[in-house]
Scaffold this motif. Structure first.
Motif, short mmCIF file in Angstrom:
data_model
loop_
_atom_site.label_atom_id
_atom_site.label_comp_id
_atom_site.label_asym_id
_atom_site.label_seq_id
_atom_site.Cartn_x
_atom_site.Cartn_y
_atom_site.Cartn_z
N GLY A 1 1.22 0.37 -4.93
CA GLY A 1 -0.06 -0.04 -4.36
C GLY A 1 0.10 -0.66 -2.99
O GLY A 1 -0.65 -0.37 -2.06
N VAL A 2 1.11 -1.53 -2.85
CA VAL A 2 1.38 -2.15 -1.55
C VAL A 2 1.86 -1.10 -0.55
O VAL A 2 1.50 -1.14 0.63
N LEU A 3 2.68 -0.17 -1.03
CA LEU A 3 3.14 0.91 -0.16
C LEU A 3 1.96 1.72 0.37
O LEU A 3 1.90 2.07 1.55
N GLY A 4 1.03 2.02 -0.51
CA GLY A 4 -0.14 2.79 -0.09
C GLY A 4 -0.98 2.08 0.94
O GLY A 4 -1.65 2.73 1.76
N SER A 5 -0.96 0.75 0.92
CA SER A 5 -1.75 0.01 1.91
C SER A 5 -1.14 0.01 3.29
O SER A 5 -1.75 -0.45 4.25
N GLY A 6 0.10 0.53 3.40
CA GLY A 6 0.73 0.67 4.70
C GLY A 6 1.69 -0.43 5.08
O GLY A 6 2.21 -0.43 6.20
N LEU A 7 1.99 -1.38 4.19
CA LEU A 7 2.92 -2.45 4.51
C LEU A 7 4.36 -1.96 4.43
O LEU A 7 4.66 -0.96 3.78
N GLY A 8 5.28 -2.69 5.06
CA GLY A 8 6.68 -2.28 5.13
C GLY A 8 7.50 -2.75 3.95
O GLY A 8 7.00 -3.38 3.00
N SER A 9 8.81 -2.49 4.04
CA SER A 9 9.73 -2.77 2.94
C SER A 9 9.80 -4.25 2.61
O SER A 9 9.85 -4.64 1.44
N THR A 10 9.80 -5.10 3.63
CA THR A 10 9.90 -6.54 3.39
C THR A 10 8.70 -7.05 2.61
O THR A 10 8.83 -7.82 1.64
N ALA A 11 7.52 -6.61 3.00
CA ALA A 11 6.30 -7.03 2.30
C ALA A 11 6.30 -6.50 0.87
O ALA A 11 5.88 -7.20 -0.07
N ILE A 12 6.78 -5.27 0.68
CA ILE A 12 6.85 -4.70 -0.67
C ILE A 12 7.79 -5.51 -1.55
O ILE A 12 7.49 -5.83 -2.71
N LEU B 1 -6.70 3.54 -0.20
CA LEU B 1 -8.11 3.26 0.12
C LEU B 1 -8.29 1.90 0.76
O LEU B 1 -8.99 1.76 1.78
N PHE B 2 -7.62 0.88 0.18
CA PHE B 2 -7.74 -0.47 0.76
C PHE B 2 -7.11 -0.51 2.14
O PHE B 2 -7.61 -1.18 3.05
N GLY B 3 -5.98 0.18 2.29
CA GLY B 3 -5.35 0.22 3.62
C GLY B 3 -6.25 0.84 4.65
O GLY B 3 -6.33 0.39 5.79
N ALA B 4 -6.95 1.93 4.23
CA ALA B 4 -7.86 2.58 5.17
C ALA B 4 -9.06 1.69 5.50
O ALA B 4 -9.52 1.62 6.65
N LEU B 5 -9.57 0.99 4.49
CA LEU B 5 -10.73 0.10 4.70
C LEU B 5 -10.40 -1.10 5.58
O LEU B 5 -11.17 -1.50 6.45
N LEU B 6 -9.21 -1.66 5.35
CA LEU B 6 -8.81 -2.85 6.10
C LEU B 6 -8.20 -2.51 7.46
O LEU B 6 -8.09 -3.38 8.31
N GLY B 7 -7.76 -1.24 7.58
CA GLY B 7 -7.16 -0.83 8.85
C GLY B 7 -8.20 -0.56 9.89
O GLY B 7 -7.94 -0.56 11.08
N ALA C 1 0.97 4.06 -11.89
CA ALA C 1 1.52 3.94 -10.54
C ALA C 1 0.73 4.79 -9.56
O ALA C 1 0.45 4.38 -8.42
N GLY C 2 0.37 6.00 -9.99
CA GLY C 2 -0.40 6.89 -9.10
C GLY C 2 -1.77 6.32 -8.76
O GLY C 2 -2.22 6.40 -7.61
N VAL C 3 -2.43 5.73 -9.75
CA VAL C 3 -3.76 5.15 -9.51
C VAL C 3 -3.67 4.01 -8.51
O VAL C 3 -4.48 3.91 -7.58
N THR C 4 -2.69 3.11 -8.70
CA THR C 4 -2.59 1.98 -7.78
C THR C 4 -2.18 2.43 -6.38
O THR C 4 -2.59 1.82 -5.39
N TYR C 5 -1.40 3.51 -6.29
CA TYR C 5 -1.04 4.02 -4.96
C TYR C 5 -2.28 4.53 -4.23
O TYR C 5 -2.49 4.24 -3.04
N VAL C 6 -3.13 5.26 -4.93
CA VAL C 6 -4.37 5.77 -4.33
C VAL C 6 -5.28 4.60 -3.94
O VAL C 6 -5.87 4.60 -2.85
N LEU C 7 -5.38 3.59 -4.80
CA LEU C 7 -6.18 2.42 -4.46
C LEU C 7 -5.61 1.71 -3.24
O LEU C 7 -6.37 1.20 -2.38
N GLY C 8 -4.29 1.65 -3.15
CA GLY C 8 -3.67 1.04 -1.98
C GLY C 8 -3.99 1.80 -0.71
O GLY C 8 -4.25 1.20 0.34
#
Length: 366
Positions: free
Chosen positions: A160-171, A360-366, A351-358
């Motif tokens: 989910g965090v990966l899908g939001s676009g954050l890097g390895s450290t944040a993950i 979406l949130f990444g796109a909304l917050l970006g 895992a797939g559902v949370t990745y897709v949600l990530g």
């Protein structure tokens, strides 16, 4: 008298396989009996004797076609290996599945008695396996489900965090936070669950001093009958039982009167240790959740890029989910392969559902 037709090549191969499997299953039961005592040992030896009778049945059917001894089926060999090297709970769970799926039911060459025997064996093994499951139901159950929850929740969090676009450290930081929070939550939940169960059972246990009361209560009010009714007897049966108890008290010697047919206590509540203990369940859940949640973090601890680390994490988690799913299937007496695959699909689906949600949130917050 009609001449009996010789068996076909297919029948010979099938009967030889049955013969090898029966011989191997008898050996499995004897190996399990070697590690048990008392009634369980006797039951297992009786099952081994029954399998030996079945072996002789197929030996007689084959006659001159018996041939050289052959290897049993793979699953039977696996059961033999587990009987020698692992606990009886897992082996009995496999045996339960094997006996339930006996090929004799649909094979016209198998006598009705053998087919009935196998179905009865399945029930015997089911009961023996249930005893073993009860012995390990506390801490081991918490360990298996804690590990599975850790795997699924943290890999889902990582993706989910990966899908939001954050890097390895944040993950990595998010995953460690999820590990600690989830492990503490699971441990607290297990402790409260097991402790509450113990307290409920304790509340249902009769007062140990109750056996001293029948000789002191008012016979005319007959409150003893209420005790029996509260424990499930009909009004008539409770009255008869109470009258019988008072009659025995009145004729018993004085020093024995209080014990003469006092109300039979309900089954005592199992002590906390028999359920694994609240603290044991909590600790097992904490440790195993942490281990499960740690697995998807491994590639990020070694500095893997976000995308590469996610792929490696998915592979590691998939293997672990297959293992925990297979163990869960074994303990439940179900085919382990099907349960392992189900566990994998559920975990990857989450895992797939949370990745897709990530995403979406990444796109909304970006």
């Amino acid at each position: 008298m009609p001449v009996q037709k010789p068996p076909t090549r297919a029948q010979i191969n099938t009967w030889r396989r049955y013969l090898a499997n029966e011989r191997a299953e008898a050996a499995v039961y004897r190996e399990l009996a070697r590690k048990r005592e008392g009634a369980e040992r006797e039951i297992l030896l009786e099952l081994a004797e029954a399998e030996s009778r079945h072996e002789q049945y197929w030996r007689d059917k084959l006659g001159d076609y018996v041939g050289m001894p052959r290897q049993p089926d793979l699953n039977t060999r696996v059961m033999g290996f587990m009987a020698k090297h692992f606990g009886s709970v897992f082996t009995l769970a496999l045996m339960q599945t094997a006996e339930s799926r006996s090929p004799y039911i649909d094979d016209k060459d198998a006598s009705p008695q053998i087919a009935a025997d196998e179905r009865m064996h399945a029930e015997v093994v089911r009961a023996l396996a249930a005893r073993g499951r009860e012995r390990i139901s506390g801490g081991f159950r918490a360990a298996i489900f804690g590990a599975n929850d850790g795997l699924v929740s943290n890999v889902a969090l990582v993706l989910g965090v990966l899908g939001s676009g954050l890097g390895s450290t944040a993950i990595l930081l998010t995953g460690i936070s999820g590990l600690l929070a989830g492990a503490l939550s699971m441990a607290a939940g297990e402790y409260v669950s097991v402790k509450s169960q113990s307290e409920l059972l304790e509340a249902s246990t009769p007062d140990a001093a109750a056996h001293t009361l029948p000789g002191q209560v008012d016979v005319n009010a007959n409150e003893l009958a209420l005790v029996y009714r509260a424990r499930g007897m009909s009004a008539e049966d409770a009255a008869d039982k109470a009258a019988d108890t008072f009659a025995r008290i009145s004729t018993a010697p004085r020093h024995d009167a209080r014990d003469a047919h006092a109300p039979a206590p309900a089954p005592a509540a199992p002590d906390e240790q028999s359920h694994g203990g609240a603290w044991v369940a909590a600790l097992s859940s904490f440790v195993c959740f942490s281990l499960g949640a740690f697995i998807p973090l491994i590639p990020f601890l070694f500095g893997a890029p976000a995308a590469v680390g996610a792929i490696i994490a998915l592979v590691l988690v998939s293997v672990a989910l297959l293992i925990t799913g297979g163990i869960t299937g074994l303990l439940s007496g179900k085919p382990p392969a099907a349960r392992a695959l189900r566990q994998l699909l559920i975990g990857l689906g989450a895992a797939g559902v949370t990745y897709v949600l990530g995403l979406l949130f990444g796109a909304l917050l970006g």
